[in-house]
Motif scaffolding. Sequence first.
Motif, PDB file in Angstrom:
ATOM      1  N   HIS A 132       0.277   4.931   0.453  1.00  0.00           N
ATOM      2  CA  HIS A 132       0.052   6.004   1.607  1.00  0.00           C
ATOM      3  C   HIS A 132       0.515   7.554   1.136  1.00  0.00           C
ATOM      4  CE1 HIS A 132      -3.082   3.934   2.916  1.00  0.00           C
ATOM      5  NE2 HIS A 132      -4.317   4.666   3.588  1.00  0.00           N
ATOM      6  N   TRP A 167      -0.414   5.462   8.486  1.00  0.00           N
ATOM      7  CA  TRP A 167      -0.287   5.236   7.444  1.00  0.00           C
ATOM      8  C   TRP A 167       0.096   6.229   6.042  1.00  0.00           C
ATOM      9  CZ3 TRP A 167      -2.906   1.272   6.039  1.00  0.00           C
ATOM     10  CH2 TRP A 167      -3.540   0.821   6.556  1.00  0.00           C
ATOM     11  N   HIS A 217      -7.434  11.044  -1.312  1.00  0.00           N
ATOM     12  CA  HIS A 217      -7.552  10.214   0.674  1.00  0.00           C
ATOM     13  C   HIS A 217      -8.632  11.574   0.886  1.00  0.00           C
ATOM     14  CE1 HIS A 217      -6.208   9.307   4.595  1.00  0.00           C
ATOM     15  NE2 HIS A 217      -6.165   8.225   4.243  1.00  0.00           N
ATOM     16  N   HIS A 218      -9.296  10.775   2.322  1.00  0.00           N
ATOM     17  CA  HIS A 218     -10.779  11.930   2.485  1.00  0.00           C
ATOM     18  C   HIS A 218     -10.974  12.752   2.104  1.00  0.00           C
ATOM     19  CE1 HIS A 218     -10.928   7.574   3.948  1.00  0.00           C
ATOM     20  NE2 HIS A 218      -9.722   8.038   5.403  1.00  0.00           N
ATOM     21  N   ASP A 233     -12.946   2.641   1.052  1.00  0.00           N
ATOM     22  CA  ASP A 233     -13.260   2.538   2.178  1.00  0.00           C
ATOM     23  C   ASP A 233     -14.604   2.867   2.738  1.00  0.00           C
ATOM     24  OD1 ASP A 233     -11.059   3.462   4.027  1.00  0.00           O
ATOM     25  OD2 ASP A 233     -12.986   4.623   4.699  1.00  0.00           O
ATOM     26  N   TYR A 287      -6.859   3.252  -4.734  1.00  0.00           N
ATOM     27  CA  TYR A 287      -7.508   3.867  -3.549  1.00  0.00           C
ATOM     28  C   TYR A 287      -7.852   4.797  -3.896  1.00  0.00           C
ATOM     29  CZ  TYR A 287      -8.332   5.554   0.959  1.00  0.00           C
ATOM     30  OH  TYR A 287      -8.471   6.438   2.221  1.00  0.00           O
ATOM     31  N   TRP A 301      -6.081  12.695   8.535  1.00  0.00           N
ATOM     32  CA  TRP A 301      -6.502  12.489   7.751  1.00  0.00           C
ATOM     33  C   TRP A 301      -6.208  14.452   7.428  1.00  0.00           C
ATOM     34  CZ3 TRP A 301     -11.349   9.978  10.629  1.00  0.00           C
ATOM     35  CH2 TRP A 301     -11.540   8.923  10.284  1.00  0.00           C
ATOM     36  N   GLU A 344      -6.735  -3.371  11.636  1.00  0.00           N
ATOM     37  CA  GLU A 344      -5.312  -2.443  10.988  1.00  0.00           C
ATOM     38  C   GLU A 344      -4.843  -3.003  11.548  1.00  0.00           C
ATOM     39  OE1 GLU A 344      -6.782   2.063   9.919  1.00  0.00           O
ATOM     40  OE2 GLU A 344      -7.894   0.207   8.148  1.00  0.00           O
ATOM     41  N   PHE A 393       0.754  -1.221   0.056  1.00  0.00           N
ATOM     42  CA  PHE A 393      -0.113   0.406  -0.226  1.00  0.00           C
ATOM     43  C   PHE A 393       1.015   1.153   0.162  1.00  0.00           C
ATOM     44  CE2 PHE A 393      -4.763   0.381   2.149  1.00  0.00           C
ATOM     45  CZ  PHE A 393      -5.216   1.218   1.256  1.00  0.00           C
TER      46      PHE A 393
END
Length: 466
Positions: free
Chosen positions: A25, A277, A74-75, A161, A120, A36, A207, A23
């Motif tokens: 990130h 992450w 991402h978010h 997600d 993702y 975040w 996780e 993965f």
Amino acid sequence: MQPLFPVPSPSQLAWQRLETTAFFHLGVNTFTGREWGDGTESPEIFNPTHLDCRQWARAAKAGGLRLGILTAKHHDGFCLWPSRFTDHTVAASPWRQGGGDLVREFVDAFRAEGLLVGLYLSPWDRHEPTYGDSPRYNDFYCNQLTELLTQYGPLHEVWFDGACAEGTNGRKQEYDWARFFSLVKELQPEAVTFGDGGTTVRWVGNERGFANDLCWATTDPRIVRFPGDSGISQANDATATERLKSHFGSGEPPDSTGKEPRIWQPAECDVSIRPGWFYHSSEDDQVRSVEDLVDLYFKSVGRNSLLLLNLPPTPEGLVHEADVAAVQGMRKALDRIFRHDLALGCEVIADSAAADHPASRVVDGDLDTFWTPASGATRASLELRWSAFHPVHTVSLRESISWGQRIAEYEIDLQDRSGHWITVSRGTTIGCRKLDRFDPVEASSLRLRILSSLAEPALTAVEIFA
Ligand code: FUL
């Protein structure tokens, strides 16, 4: 022999056999130090000056990680590719003077190193103004998903997600999961979808990178219907909550009566090599040790699951040398453990075997052949004998899962120098792969006793390591 339904699709089977994947990130959080982002970050901060996706791919390869997944968004909503549907992307950043496409560089580099790729795309988007205006945001999300599914060649995993919140209008976004999944099916039929429900592979429920010792690849699709669904746990009784928990970690055994629906939905264990992450230099001394990573391998791959290990790139755009060393160390340690299979080609005797599936099939090194006992037998045993005494510490078992997952309970005994049989492992499910480690026993024969199976067991490999 009849299959025990459900069985894996060819892409699920190929995915399960990958064992270990990576993965990555990377995003605005890499530059703010957050986990975040809130969507207010300026694209101006995004500038990984030494970005080299080939270096990431080589790190993954050295660790034996065979597929890489990138956080395309991402978010925080910042896109690593120049999406046509928002200006909150790399095109507004100083990186490559706004002319870069990180998703492109990523897929090209991984393919050039012989690795598979996945993406993702966070449904939760804290930047996009239409978020919370459900139909409009679903259109926006599907537009972005379509860009990723059509512009970057074959993908092998799409990671969803379930995080969901209210938009700036104060309304909760309702995702159109059926539409998201059917887009993937239509545009990337070979890709598995990841999420905690409704997808073709499932979240393991934590996780921290490990699966339950009891782990079925099958689930009841009514329990968690889509990512983020609290499903039957809303029923608010203890049994429902227990079933929800076990659904993630343990799956549910196939129901041979046919009364309860089951789907093939094998577990994936996602975990980061560091506490976060995203990369934070303050965590450089908290990279997992080789020993810890090997332990994770045994508790994920060795429990009928897949390990997805996160290697977060630095603000320079490289995987940190400590992470590279750890992942490479893990692979070297695993190669040492699995260096020499004592069982390969050894003598095997079964208490019963179907005519065309003899016991020798478990030691022929071929994952497409298998041993099965006489029709209808749900208990069976095998004895393997090799040439000399060795201190055996690990046994690997694999079911022929293309016929469905069957075995529910087994024991392994080793015969020591004095002729005594010592039980070294008592297990439940096996599935794609089960690994048992124990204190070494000097032995030259092993007995596998299958004590319970939902239908005749079909075993493709027994491997023994000293
Ligand atoms: C989670 C996210 O909220 C984390 O930031 C991370 O991306 C992880 C893999 O999934 O749900």
